[in-house]
Design a protein around this motif. Structure first.
Motif, mmCIF file in Angstrom:
data_model
loop_
_atom_site.group_PDB
_atom_site.id
_atom_site.type_symbol
_atom_site.label_atom_id
_atom_site.label_comp_id
_atom_site.label_asym_id
_atom_site.label_seq_id
_atom_site.Cartn_x
_atom_site.Cartn_y
_atom_site.Cartn_z
ATOM 1 N N LEU A 53 -6.129 -6.477 -2.923
ATOM 2 C CA LEU A 53 -5.591 -5.151 -2.642
ATOM 3 C C LEU A 53 -5.592 -4.382 -3.963
ATOM 4 C CD1 LEU A 53 -2.261 -4.451 -0.669
ATOM 5 C CD2 LEU A 53 -3.193 -2.946 -2.399
ATOM 6 N N TYR A 54 -6.339 -3.278 -4.004
ATOM 7 C CA TYR A 54 -6.523 -2.510 -5.239
ATOM 8 C C TYR A 54 -5.617 -1.278 -5.269
ATOM 9 C CZ TYR A 54 -10.795 -5.190 -6.154
ATOM 10 O OH TYR A 54 -11.697 -6.195 -6.406
ATOM 11 N N GLY A 55 -5.191 -0.918 -6.471
ATOM 12 C CA GLY A 55 -4.416 0.302 -6.678
ATOM 13 C C GLY A 55 -3.546 0.177 -7.911
ATOM 14 N N ASP A 99 -8.973 7.066 -7.900
ATOM 15 C CA ASP A 99 -8.164 6.942 -6.676
ATOM 16 C C ASP A 99 -7.070 5.893 -6.838
ATOM 17 O OD1 ASP A 99 -9.804 8.846 -5.367
ATOM 18 O OD2 ASP A 99 -11.265 7.284 -4.911
ATOM 19 N N SER A 145 0.945 4.086 -2.957
ATOM 20 C CA SER A 145 0.601 5.467 -2.590
ATOM 21 C C SER A 145 1.592 6.487 -3.131
ATOM 22 C CB SER A 145 0.532 5.601 -1.060
ATOM 23 O OG SER A 145 -0.478 4.778 -0.523
ATOM 24 N N LYS A 149 0.832 -1.207 0.000
ATOM 25 C CA LYS A 149 0.000 0.000 0.000
ATOM 26 C C LYS A 149 0.869 1.261 0.000
ATOM 27 C CE LYS A 149 -3.786 0.004 2.564
ATOM 28 N NZ LYS A 149 -4.688 -0.175 3.746
ATOM 29 N N CYS A 160 -4.558 5.556 -4.098
ATOM 30 C CA CYS A 160 -5.149 5.446 -2.762
ATOM 31 C C CYS A 160 -5.567 3.988 -2.564
ATOM 32 C CB CYS A 160 -6.357 6.363 -2.619
ATOM 33 S SG CYS A 160 -5.975 8.118 -2.803
ATOM 34 N N PRO A 161 -4.617 3.108 -2.241
ATOM 35 C CA PRO A 161 -4.896 1.674 -2.201
ATOM 36 C C PRO A 161 -5.895 1.300 -1.110
ATOM 37 C CG PRO A 161 -2.773 2.144 -1.218
ATOM 38 C CD PRO A 161 -3.231 3.422 -1.839
ATOM 39 N N HIS A 162 -6.649 0.245 -1.371
ATOM 40 C CA HIS A 162 -7.565 -0.267 -0.367
ATOM 41 C C HIS A 162 -7.697 -1.771 -0.519
ATOM 42 C CE1 HIS A 162 -10.237 0.164 -3.872
ATOM 43 N NE2 HIS A 162 -10.991 -0.762 -3.315
ATOM 44 N N VAL A 163 -8.048 -2.415 0.571
ATOM 45 C CA VAL A 163 -8.204 -3.870 0.592
ATOM 46 C C VAL A 163 -9.670 -4.214 0.708
ATOM 47 C CG1 VAL A 163 -7.657 -5.999 1.831
ATOM 48 C CG2 VAL A 163 -5.928 -4.213 1.615
ATOM 49 N N SER A 164 -10.108 -5.163 -0.120
ATOM 50 C CA SER A 164 -11.465 -5.695 -0.043
ATOM 51 C C SER A 164 -11.361 -7.210 -0.083
ATOM 52 C CB SER A 164 -12.325 -5.188 -1.211
ATOM 53 O OG SER A 164 -13.627 -5.752 -1.164
#
Length: 402
Positions: free
Chosen positions: A107-109, A96, A26, A22, A99-103
């Motif tokens: 892990l997206y980005g 975004d 970023s 992440k 702006c990484p995020h986990v679902s």
């Protein structure tokens, strides 16, 4: 070795891998940003410094830096390079993107798969070996390189400086498969010249688009079928793709120019000089049949590398000892017989293998299908698997006597 497998597996932290991935996502590192990859390189440098691992930055061009680190062995064993590129493509339509995020397990980005996930796994694998104080006879070298998405300045710089190891892993998104080959690549521009006149006086003009059409018909109807017949046991057939056509100015004017851009993917046994010669032969034949047929061919600017480097094909024998060793480690990590495959895109493995004469495999977390897309992600479970595999491969390989 079984005790070290358990130690390494237990020591690799899922949370630490996610955190570093992440952090890398970023930090934007796409074309157009000042110094592009250098902030990512500095971040990785700081992490290695904190862990007491020997490391350094090296400027390659215009403030853009490679980052290197090494776990020193005693000097009697084989050396291994973990090579990964620091750059990504731009965000484009990915919201975004930095702006990484986990679902769930994803892990997206931008760069999650291509290839900041691999970078994080490589860095953590070396940190894990350092923390566990596992003895090594040979060196483990990390090379975070610039510019793979464009002209591979980073890996070329590495080779020009004489950096060599006994084997290498290039960390592209292979879906936890070991890739042992990929096609070569060249992009060509064909510039057709005609004579511009008003559309009401067509007979006095020479339509460059029509001349380009003649050329494209030969490519599609003669060359492309021949390429389908050229096969490789792993990669399948060679290919040619007409990707872009630009020509003319307006409907009422005979087009005085037209440009056609082709993508040619070639097999390891095809010679680079023969790839271009096939197109030149078509041009020569059409020119002999039509005095008004004028065409110039060149490699596109985006495809030109520094020096005498070109985008050669890559292949390593699947019976190579390094491939067998890595296959064994990955199979143990996955708990199944690991898959050997090929990589569908071009990578810096071709530079290390062809120009550096380094036995190289392509392996890392992520999916090619989502790279360069608005939904790019990497599976966290693959980050962990790759990190453990990098570490286990390093311990076994680097403890082999030279």
């Amino acid at each position: 070795m079984s005790g070290e497998i358990t130690k390494i597996t237990e020591a690799v932290s899922r949370n630490e891998l996610v955190k570093l991935t992440k952090e890398l996502i970023s930090i934007p590192s796409y074309y157009g940003i000042r110094d592009q990859e250098t902030e990512v390189a500095k971040h990785i440098l700081a992490i290695f410094q904190k862990e007491g691992i020997e490391c350094r930055l090296e400027e390659v061009k215009d403030g853009r830096c490679n980052v290197y680190a090494v776990l020193k062995g005693t000097g009697t064993g084989k050396s291994l390079m973990l090579n990964g590129h620091l750059d990504t493509i731009p965000p484009y339509d990915m919201a975004d993107a930095c702006c990484p995020h986990v679902s769930g397990n994803k892990l997206y980005g931008r760069g999650a798969s291509d290839m900041k996930g691999s970078l994080a796994a490589m860095v953590i694998s070396m940190i894990t070996l350092k923390r566990l104080n596992i003895p090594l006879k040979g060196d483990v070298v990390f090379a975070g390189v610039i510019d793979e998405e464009r002209q591979s300045l980073g890996s070329i710089s590495l080779l020009e400086k004489g950096i060599r190891t006994d084997a290498a892993i290039v960390g592209e998104p292979t879906e936890s498969k070991i890739c042992t080959a990929h096609r070569g690549l060249e992009w060509y521009e064909f510039a057709f010249t005609g004579k511009t006149v008003h559309g009401g006086r067509q007979q006095e003009g020479i339509n460059a688009i029509s001349k380009a059409l003649k050329f494209m018909c030969v490519v599609e109807n003669e060359l492309a079928p021949r390429l389908i017949e050229r096969r490789h046991p792993i990669l399948g057939n060679a290919t040619v793709n007409i990707g872009v056509i630009q020509g003319g100015t307006q409907l009422s004017t005979v087009a005085g120019y037209c440009s056609v851009y082709l993508d040619r993917r070639f097999l390891p046994y095809e010679r680079y000089k023969d790839i271009g010669q096939e197109f030149l032969d078509i041009i020569e034949r059409l020119s002999s049949q039509d005095a008004d047929f004028k065409c110039e061919m060149k490699v596109t600017q985006d495809s030109i590398m520094e020096g005498n480097y070109v985008h050669l094909a890559y292949e390593i024998d699947r019976n190579d000892p390094f491939v067998r060793l890595m296959h064994n480690k990955l199979s143990r990590v996955l708990g199944i017989d690991a898959e050997l495959s090929y990589f569908p895109a071009w990578t810096d493995a071709a530079l290390l293998s062809n120009y550096g004469k380094i036995p190289t495999v392509v392996f890392g977390p992520g999916y090619m299908a989502c790279c360069h897309s608005k939904d790019e992600f990497v599976e966290v479970s693959q980050l962990v698997e790759s990190c453990i595999t990098y570490a286990l491969t390093a311990v076994d390989y680097c403890n082999q006597e030279k």
